[in-house]
Design an enzyme around this catalytic site. Structure first.
Site, PDB file in Angstrom:
ATOM      1  N   HIS A  71       7.245  -0.697  23.296  1.00 22.87           N
ATOM      2  CA  HIS A  71       5.965  -1.318  22.946  1.00 22.87           C
ATOM      3  C   HIS A  71       5.403  -0.687  21.668  1.00 22.87           C
ATOM      4  O   HIS A  71       5.335   0.539  21.556  1.00 22.87           O
ATOM      5  CB  HIS A  71       4.982  -1.149  24.101  1.00 22.87           C
ATOM      6  CG  HIS A  71       3.826  -2.087  24.053  1.00 22.87           C
ATOM      7  ND1 HIS A  71       2.825  -2.006  23.096  1.00 22.87           N
ATOM      8  CD2 HIS A  71       3.506  -3.145  24.841  1.00 22.87           C
ATOM      9  CE1 HIS A  71       1.953  -2.970  23.302  1.00 22.87           C
ATOM     10  NE2 HIS A  71       2.329  -3.674  24.357  1.00 22.87           N
ATOM     11  N   GLY A  89     -14.088   8.257  11.361  1.00 25.34           N
ATOM     12  CA  GLY A  89     -13.162   9.376  11.367  1.00 25.34           C
ATOM     13  C   GLY A  89     -12.442   9.598  10.056  1.00 25.34           C
ATOM     14  O   GLY A  89     -12.730   8.956   9.045  1.00 25.34           O
TER      15      GLY A  89
END
Lengths: 304, 304
Positions: free
Chosen positions: A81, A162
């Site tokens: 994935h 961030g």
């Protein structure tokens, strides 16, 4: 009473001790209820489903990041994935007595706190994102962890919160808000994979279909039939029944019939009620007419 | 937690002070919850809907009889709706965590107590009746209060409990148990009453149709359309969707389309879920997949 669902996806699905520690961090958070967790070793990924109020869920997500960042190193991570982060995706979903907009606000607050506390860059997605280029999870995740440093250097990919470079072991996180998603598969009475693929292309948004549908055609080898595998990303706006009928009609074009369908995981009651309203051509029906709602003293005068 | 519904029908719909006193007798009964009451002046009849456990409902019904018998005199009663008694019909209906058989037992106990305490003859009906001649409410009520003395003298009409002659002012009572009933109307886009009547005859049990359907065709004069007015007496065995589809198909035969449908009053959630299952050809679906059931910690592993 406000109920929000939160479904963090984390990049660990093989080491059970790590998964246990992550799940435990949720369990330990007051006022949050763990509904489900499942891991996939092939994907090397786990999905945790929890519900609670805004403040408690934010606390749970921060606890999850703390537990994950000390245990998951993406430089050593391999799996089927695609992933961008140790804690990869965190959607907030309105369930009861809360709006999508409130979940957007929660997503932004949580994103800011995650970035500040853990120095992990965060991208907002889906309804929390105001940038159409960075709304779709697949678009944000493209390039994955390995391509992140290069991607973040390109214009238009500065994170919403961030640092402007990836966290060395945790990558980046994608946090947002969305309507409840329904995982819905329709099995066709044929082994012709091309039929399932064509129908999937016909109904999904990306290739011209319904706005809130993602779909792909797959072969169910053991059963010798094919499946249109669907994500309904806003069942209020693109309802189940309409998608089912479209698939059925498309299948007729190929001389193929619908064998059966299945809902994977959980479905909101309103989606089933809406289906019944369509199927029966119900006029002026309100959820207040559902006996069990009246027994619970729930007032649902607005139609869902 | 066992939830039983009780829906007494009383022969008063005009004198509001009397109706208030009857409703108050229910309100005063501990552990019984009044869900609804409605009165019809033309019918001169009221319907009270309440829920509770077996013992509390029996107490409520006895309180209702006490309040009704001192206030209603059928010798002075006139109205459009056929009636046999001051308290005319009392069905007990299983709602949650209780079986139809338990409701049958409750009906029999209540009938025995009513007869003993008030000297009112009582006939059991529907699932509480073991006599096919005396199962259907219409068959029992035929002749009404005025014809009751003569009827009770004929063979086969001795009441199940109580005196073998009518109560002078309260007549007789009909008490039983049945599945939740769904009052469901389907409006057709035509003013041809014969079409609605033919379709009603086609779908109802009495003239060869579905086992658990009562229906009649009526004209909605103000709207200039017709309606197939339906009672679904066992939605688990004769489901809504099947009846809707049959009406739709019958209407096609006359070149008529279904305009809309409506549910009158309350409907059990399971009936709508069942409709969705039919409409979507859902396989292996369980109510445990309904998100709200999981939130409430309700375990519904058996398919409804």
């Amino acid at each position: 009473m406000a109920v929000i669902e939160c479904v963090p996806n984390v990049s660990e699905g093989r080491r059970t001790d790590v998964v246990d520690a992550l799940v435990e961090s949720i369990r330990r958070t007051a006022s949050v209820r763990l509904l489900d967790h499942s891991s996939d070793a092939t994907h090397n990924r786990s999905v945790i489903t929890m519900v609670g109020d805004a403040a408690s869920l934010k606390a749970a997500v921060l606890a999850l990041f703390e537990a994950a960042l000390s245990r998951i190193d993406l430089r050593a991570h391999a799996g089927e994935h695609p992933r961008l982060g140790a804690v990869d995706v965190v959607p907030f979903v309105p369930i009861e007595d809360v709006t999508l907009q409130e979940c957007v606000a929660l997503a932004k607050e949580t994103a800011a706190d995650v970035a500040a506390r853990f120095q992990v860059p965060v991208y907002l997605y889906e309804d929390a994102s105001e940038n159409p280029q960075r709304k779709n999870l697949e678009d944000i995740r493209r390039g994955e962890f390995e391509g992140l440093a290069a991607k973040m250097a390109t214009p238009g990919w500065t994170p919403d919160y961030g640092p402007t470079s990836p966290h060395p072991t945790a990558g980046a996180a994608v946090i947002g808000a969305r309507m409840p998603l329904i995982a819905y598969n329709i099995n066709l009475a044929t082994d012709r994979l091309d039929v399932a693929k064509k129908i999937a292309a016909a109904i999904r948004f990306s290739s011209g279909g319904f706005r809130y549908v993602k779909a792909m055609g797959i072969l169910l080898e053991e059963r010798g039939i094919v499946q249109v595998s669907i994500n309904l990303t806003n069942y209020e706006k693109t309802p189940m029944f309409r998608v089912f009928e479209a698939v059925k009609r498309e299948a007729e074009r190929y001389g193929v019939s619908v064998l059966e369908s299945e809902i994977v995981g959980l479905v909101p009651a309103a989606a089933l009620v809406g289906t019944a309203e369509h199927a029966l051509q119900l006029a002026a029906f309100t959820p207040n007419q559902i006996l069990e709602n009246r027994l619970r003293g729930v007032d649902r005068t607005s139609s869902v």
